[in-house]
Design a protein around this motif. Structure first.
Motif, short mmCIF file in Angstrom:
data_model
loop_
_atom_site.label_atom_id
_atom_site.label_comp_id
_atom_site.label_asym_id
_atom_site.label_seq_id
_atom_site.Cartn_x
_atom_site.Cartn_y
_atom_site.Cartn_z
N ALA A 329 39.89 -111.48 75.71
CA ALA A 329 38.98 -111.80 76.82
C ALA A 329 37.94 -110.70 77.03
O ALA A 329 36.90 -110.94 77.62
N TYR A 330 38.26 -109.49 76.58
CA TYR A 330 37.35 -108.36 76.79
C TYR A 330 36.94 -107.73 75.46
O TYR A 330 36.91 -106.51 75.31
N SER A 331 36.57 -108.59 74.52
CA SER A 331 36.24 -108.10 73.18
C SER A 331 35.05 -107.12 73.20
O SER A 331 34.94 -106.27 72.32
N GLN A 332 34.21 -107.22 74.24
CA GLN A 332 33.06 -106.28 74.30
C GLN A 332 33.51 -104.83 74.49
O GLN A 332 32.73 -103.91 74.27
N PHE A 333 34.77 -104.63 74.90
CA PHE A 333 35.26 -103.26 75.12
C PHE A 333 36.18 -102.78 73.99
O PHE A 333 36.75 -101.70 74.07
N SER A 334 36.36 -103.61 72.95
CA SER A 334 37.42 -103.33 71.97
C SER A 334 37.19 -102.05 71.17
O SER A 334 38.13 -101.50 70.60
N THR A 335 35.94 -101.57 71.12
CA THR A 335 35.69 -100.36 70.32
C THR A 335 35.82 -99.08 71.15
O THR A 335 35.63 -97.98 70.63
N LEU A 336 36.13 -99.20 72.43
CA LEU A 336 36.32 -97.99 73.25
C LEU A 336 37.43 -97.13 72.65
O LEU A 336 38.42 -97.64 72.14
#
Ligand SMILES: *Cc1c(COP(=O)(O)O)cnc(C)c1O
Length: 376
Positions: A329-336
């Motif tokens: 659901a929060y793939s936009q944050f997966s590279t944090l």
């Protein structure tokens, strides 16, 4: 075969069976099922338990968080895109409340010992868009509220406590729900104060916020058919309020029992592969009261430990297996890059804990933990 369940909810509620039935009967016979005396009584009792001015019952803990942020937007204190600091290892609901309001979550690494927000990391994450500190009191222990409140004052931030796991937890006698500008509580059945269905509440000392929330939870309306806001229907119904009033009377007693179980675990578990949770209860400068919603150990060998305990009939759970920034659901944050958070999620295991777990069962859990060895 499971001989020691993680949490036996049926036995928890069975101990209060006759009082719960009496309260249910009272509501059934009253003919009044939403927004009546039972809710008023529970709101007053819970406000007084937390030593705050206002308690607003809502449908669940997630709504308590969503609607508080929403009310701050209605009051002009927040706008779309403002940043909310949140511990990266929290339960997903804390984050859902932020994004539901078009606010931006800023994930901050927790203190690896307490699992709660680390004030130094919070300072390092402040920007000119930071408006809210969401202080999650994870597993039953308050975040470092004295230091977090100082940061909030210095930078003029709103403080929202997520107290879903920490009813009654305190520092220097000041309880969860009474530190921030507002606090969200969940009364999900498995929480330390649990209804027999969904329920939640917000506590606050701010009268304006109290008024706004009372309207928002009820179609945006104080007065029938007059809507001030584009509100929602999120109410704590009379039956659940009546259940909660019964259970609130026993909350401190059940917390005392949880503390006894925790102390058996902490004194008894002695195994190099198992890292015990750090309770700040022995901090004599700031008296901390941990309410042990969960007793969470860490181990690099979680699968093996869980299998070992399961073989001995002991049920354990993982809170939580996947951190919010790694959720689909929060793939936009997966590279944090959040190594402490990821390590926590890879290593945590929750041991059985609850008001009806016996001291003998706790001793059995200790023996089972101590007999754990690595397989070759
Ligand atoms: C349970 C929980 C919530 C959500 O509560 P619900 O009543 O299930 O909606 C929010 N935050 C935390 C930390 C929780 O544990």
């Amino acid at each position: 075969m499971t001989t020691i369940p993680f949490l036996d909810l049926a036995s928890v509620n069975r101990t209060l069976r006759s009082e719960l039935i009496e309260a249910t009967t009272r509501v059934i016979d009253s003919g009044w099922y939403i927004g009546g005396q039972e809710l008023e009584k529970f709101e007053a009792d819970f406000a007084s338990y937390c030593e705050v001015k206002h308690c607003i019952g809502v449908a669940n803990g997630l709504d308590a968080l969503i609607l508080t942020l929403r009310a701050w937007k209605e009051l002009g204190k927040l706008k779309d895109g403002d940043e909310v600091i949140v511990p990266a290892n929290t339960y997903i609901a804390s984050v859902l409340a932020i994004t539901e309001n078009n606010l931006t979550p800023v994930f901050v690494e927790p203190d690896s010992k307490t699992f709660n927000l680390c004030p130094e990391n919070v300072r390092a994450s402040l920007t000119d868009k930071t408006r809210v500190l969401m202080c999650v009191h994870l597993y039953g222990q308050l975040a470092d509220m004295p230091n977090l409140m100082t940061i909030a004052k210095e930078h003029d931030l709103l403080v929202l406590e997520d107290s879903a796991q920490s009813h009654g937890a305190s520092i220097d006698g000041k309880r969860a729900g009474n530190w921030g500008d507002a606090s969200g509580f969940s009364f999900y059945p498995g929480k330390n104060l649990g209804a027999l269905g969904d329920a939640g509440a917000i506590t606050t000392n701010d009268s304006e916020l109290n008024n706004t929330l009372r309207a928002i939870r009820n179609y945006g309306s104080h007065e029938k058919y007059k809507s001030l806001y584009q509100g929602v229907n999120s109410r704590l119904d009379e039956i659940q309020a009546a259940m909660l009033s019964v259970k609130l009377k026993y909350l401190d007693q059940t917390v005392a029992h949880r503390r006894e179980i925790a102390s058996i675990y902490t004194k008894g578990i002695d195994n190099n592969f198992i890292v015990l949770p750090v309770s700040k209860d022995s901090d004599v400068i700031n008296m901390h009261q941990h309410v042990w919603h969960l007793y969470v150990v860490r181990t690099e060998h979680r699968e093996q430990l869980q299998a070992h305990l399961s073989k001995l009939g002991i049920q354990t759970l993982i809170h939580y297996p996947i951190p919010p920034h790694k959720q689909q659901a929060y793939s936009q944050f997966s590279t944090l890059d959040l190594p402490i958070t990821e390590q926590i999620h890879n290593e945590v295991l929750s041991l059985p804990m609850g008001p009806t777990l016996s001291l003998e069962q706790a001793e059995e859990v200790v023996r089972a933990c101590n007999s754990f060895k690595l397989a070759n």
